[in-house]
Design an enzyme around this catalytic site. Structure first.
Site, PDB file in Angstrom:
ATOM      1  N   GLU A 113      39.226  53.258  69.842  1.00 23.58           N
ATOM      2  CA  GLU A 113      38.313  54.276  69.321  1.00 23.58           C
ATOM      3  C   GLU A 113      36.876  54.049  69.783  1.00 23.58           C
ATOM      4  OE1 GLU A 113      40.679  55.252  65.170  1.00 23.58           O
ATOM      5  OE2 GLU A 113      39.025  53.847  65.106  1.00 23.58           O
ATOM      6  N   CYS A 130      29.165  54.115  70.362  1.00 26.44           N
ATOM      7  CA  CYS A 130      29.687  52.788  70.040  1.00 26.44           C
ATOM      8  C   CYS A 130      31.056  52.672  70.720  1.00 26.44           C
ATOM      9  CB  CYS A 130      29.800  52.743  68.514  1.00 26.44           C
ATOM     10  SG  CYS A 130      30.526  51.271  67.860  1.00 26.44           S
ATOM     11  N   CYS A 137      41.467  42.824  67.873  1.00 23.47           N
ATOM     12  CA  CYS A 137      40.478  41.757  67.997  1.00 23.47           C
ATOM     13  C   CYS A 137      41.112  40.438  67.578  1.00 23.47           C
ATOM     14  CB  CYS A 137      39.265  42.048  67.108  1.00 23.47           C
ATOM     15  SG  CYS A 137      37.868  40.939  67.403  1.00 23.47           S
ATOM     16  N   CYS A 141      37.413  38.191  61.498  1.00 26.08           N
ATOM     17  CA  CYS A 141      36.385  38.260  60.449  1.00 26.08           C
ATOM     18  C   CYS A 141      37.027  38.906  59.218  1.00 26.08           C
ATOM     19  CB  CYS A 141      35.190  39.081  60.929  1.00 26.08           C
ATOM     20  SG  CYS A 141      34.424  38.395  62.409  1.00 26.08           S
ATOM     21  N   CYS A 144      36.454  42.777  58.201  1.00 28.41           N
ATOM     22  CA  CYS A 144      36.507  43.775  59.269  1.00 28.41           C
ATOM     23  C   CYS A 144      37.893  44.397  59.402  1.00 28.41           C
ATOM     24  CB  CYS A 144      36.090  43.123  60.584  1.00 28.41           C
ATOM     25  SG  CYS A 144      36.231  44.238  61.987  1.00 28.41           S
ATOM     26  N   SER A 216      27.249  43.318  71.272  1.00 25.32           N
ATOM     27  CA  SER A 216      27.231  42.681  69.950  1.00 25.32           C
ATOM     28  C   SER A 216      28.341  41.644  69.871  1.00 25.32           C
ATOM     29  CB  SER A 216      27.440  43.764  68.883  1.00 25.32           C
ATOM     30  OG  SER A 216      27.468  43.190  67.599  1.00 25.32           O
ATOM     31  N   ASN A 241      25.570  37.576  59.418  1.00 27.25           N
ATOM     32  CA  ASN A 241      26.374  37.795  58.206  1.00 27.25           C
ATOM     33  C   ASN A 241      26.359  36.694  57.153  1.00 27.25           C
ATOM     34  OD1 ASN A 241      27.004  40.159  59.457  1.00 27.25           O
ATOM     35  ND2 ASN A 241      29.062  39.573  60.066  1.00 27.25           N
ATOM     36  N   ASN A 315      31.280  48.336  54.511  1.00 31.76           N
ATOM     37  CA  ASN A 315      32.091  49.549  54.427  1.00 31.76           C
ATOM     38  C   ASN A 315      33.496  49.172  54.000  1.00 31.76           C
ATOM     39  OD1 ASN A 315      30.254  51.639  55.374  1.00 31.76           O
ATOM     40  ND2 ASN A 315      30.268  50.450  57.275  1.00 31.76           N
ATOM     41  N   CYS A 358      30.714  51.219  60.681  1.00 34.18           N
ATOM     42  CA  CYS A 358      30.863  49.883  61.263  1.00 34.18           C
ATOM     43  C   CYS A 358      32.073  49.147  60.717  1.00 34.18           C
ATOM     44  CB  CYS A 358      29.642  49.037  60.924  1.00 34.18           C
ATOM     45  SG  CYS A 358      28.452  49.068  62.222  1.00 34.18           S
TER      46      CYS A 358
END
Ligand code: SAH
Length: 406
Positions: A113, A130, A137, A141, A144, A216, A241, A315, A358
């Protein structure tokens, strides 16, 4: 036609090096000098390299046939040596605030995406895209959504830049800023990301200024050094974070390998051209990293680094037991940083009604639609791109001028 890449699970301690991807033959991944060599070997005049590159990276064509002034015999030879690896646009969702999430299917049936984010202040005319650097991944984390998918594979450079050209066609104009903050850890896929940056910056193509490109990272220290050694280097964003190793380890296991001190040293070493700063992202998790003590430690950690802090209220998505802090707590946190003379902004969750904010990118629709899971066996490709997006976008979208300066 495009054998799928080997898929490996990625234990954190030994992040896998990229498997040789079929996509490395991708025509869209070839740098101008590689295309020039190919053209010379084919015995064709040198100007063909620039012509082909312009079609791919300036006009964003999706097929070889669209390169109307390139001889058919040459297109056939290209198809044989360097087939154009397709990135099929599957869905577009538009949020109430105008944010658009684009879901794509890769040649081997994986889902990724990108998110198009118009500036809240229309006058500034900023359009941020983005983009994703991996399918899933490996970094795990805890807060996430992409992490819940696990690691699928690296994206090839051609697949990374194709997201930009698809989004450009959809928006009718080129994004002003690109951020590698979609799915994946860009520095884990360093070579393809570096190649994508070079493709995006080249004046024959989209001609992005490196000041408009931001990579990032969750904190892969050797990758930060390699990124800083690129000429030119893009902007660096670090997902910090937390302000102690204990908390950071809990929410970002990568911190065991590269703890805060090592990470901040890498930030200090990162070359910054005049007026540039390192961006530190700070996802606010209620009761975890949002205390006054955290707010007081943060400026001390960043001392000596030209820095900007983006506070991102967490989020939510289904699964982990985190909470977003109250609006008041977020403001207090920001205020304490401000008093310590830190440049600090609160990033409003754009596109949250379509899970485009995010860390929410987990390609859920595609996963449901096709029964595809990241890391699962490949799916047959759907029939040729029915994208709803023209092969070429408007000339305005491809004006060859580089993006405006900050
Ligand atoms: N792997 C890279 C880029 C992808 S994540 C990185 O870690 O920087 C992009 C940003 O989204 C990171 O700053 C991350 O901390 C943040 N993020 C991830 N999940 C989130 C969530 N659920 N809510 C808010 N921010 C999140």
């Amino acid at each position: 036609m495009y054998p799928s890449a080997a898929v490996t699970a990625a234990p954190l301690a030994t992040l896998p090096t990229p498997p040789p991807l079929a996509a490395s033959r991708d025509l869209r991944a070839l740098l101008p000098d590689e295309l020039t060599s190919w053209v010379a070997a084919a015995g064709a005049p040198g100007f063909r390299a620039e012509q082909i590159f312009r079609w791919l990276h300036g006009h964003g064509v999706q097929t070889l046939e669209a390169m109307t002034n390139v001889p058919a015999t040459m297109r056939e030879a290209l198809e044989h040596d360097h087939p154009l690896v397709p990135l099929t646009q599957a869905t577009v969702q538009t949020a109430r605030d105008g944010t658009r999430k684009l879901a794509f299917r890769t040649h081997d049936g994986r889902a990724i995406e990108s998110v198009l984010i118009p500036d809240e202040d229309a006058v500034r005319n900023k359009l941020t895209l983005c983009i994703s650097s991996q399918v899933g991944c490996a970094i795990d984390c805890r807060f996430c959504a992409t992490a819940t998918l696990g690691f699928g594979r690296h994206l090839g450079a051609g697949e990374i830049v194709a997201q930009v050209y698809r989004a450009t066609a959809l928006a009718g104009r080129r994004p002003t800023n690109l951020v590698f903050m979609g799915m994946g850890e860009p520095l884990h896929n360093f070579d393809n990301v570096a190649r994508a940056l070079a493709l995006l910056e080249h004046p024959w193509g989209a001609g992005f200024s490196p000041r408009r490109l931001t990579v990032s990272t969750a904190g892969l220290v050797p990758g930060i050094d390699k990124l800083g050694a690129l000429k030119p280097a893009p902007n660096l964003a670090i997902s910090l974070n937390a302000t102690t190793d204990e908390i950071r380890e809990r929410i970002m296991p990568i911190n065991k390998k590269w703890p805060l001190a090592a990470l901040l040293d890498a930030a200090r070493r990162f070359p910054l051209s005049h007026g540039r700063r390192v961006t530190f992202e700070y996802v606010l998790l209620a009761g975890v990293n949002d205390s006054d003590a955290d707010a007081d430690r943060l400026p001390r950690l960043l001392r000596g680094i030209p820095a900007k802090v983006n506070l991102i209220p967490w989020n939510p998505f289904q699964g982990p037991e985190f909470k977003r802090p109250s609006a008041e707590r977020i403001r207090t946190f920001q205020e304490r940083l401000r008093k310590a003379e830190v440049s600090v902004y609160i990033r409003s969750p754009r596109g949250d009604d379509i899970d485009a904010a995010c860390g929410q990118l987990a390609a859920r629709e595609l996963v449901q639609m096709g029964g595809a899971r990241v890391g699962a066996p490949t799916l047959p490709l759907p029939s040729p791109p029915a994208t709803g997006v023209g092969e070429q976008s408007s000339p305005a979208a491809h004006a060859s001028s580089s993006s405006p300066r900050a």
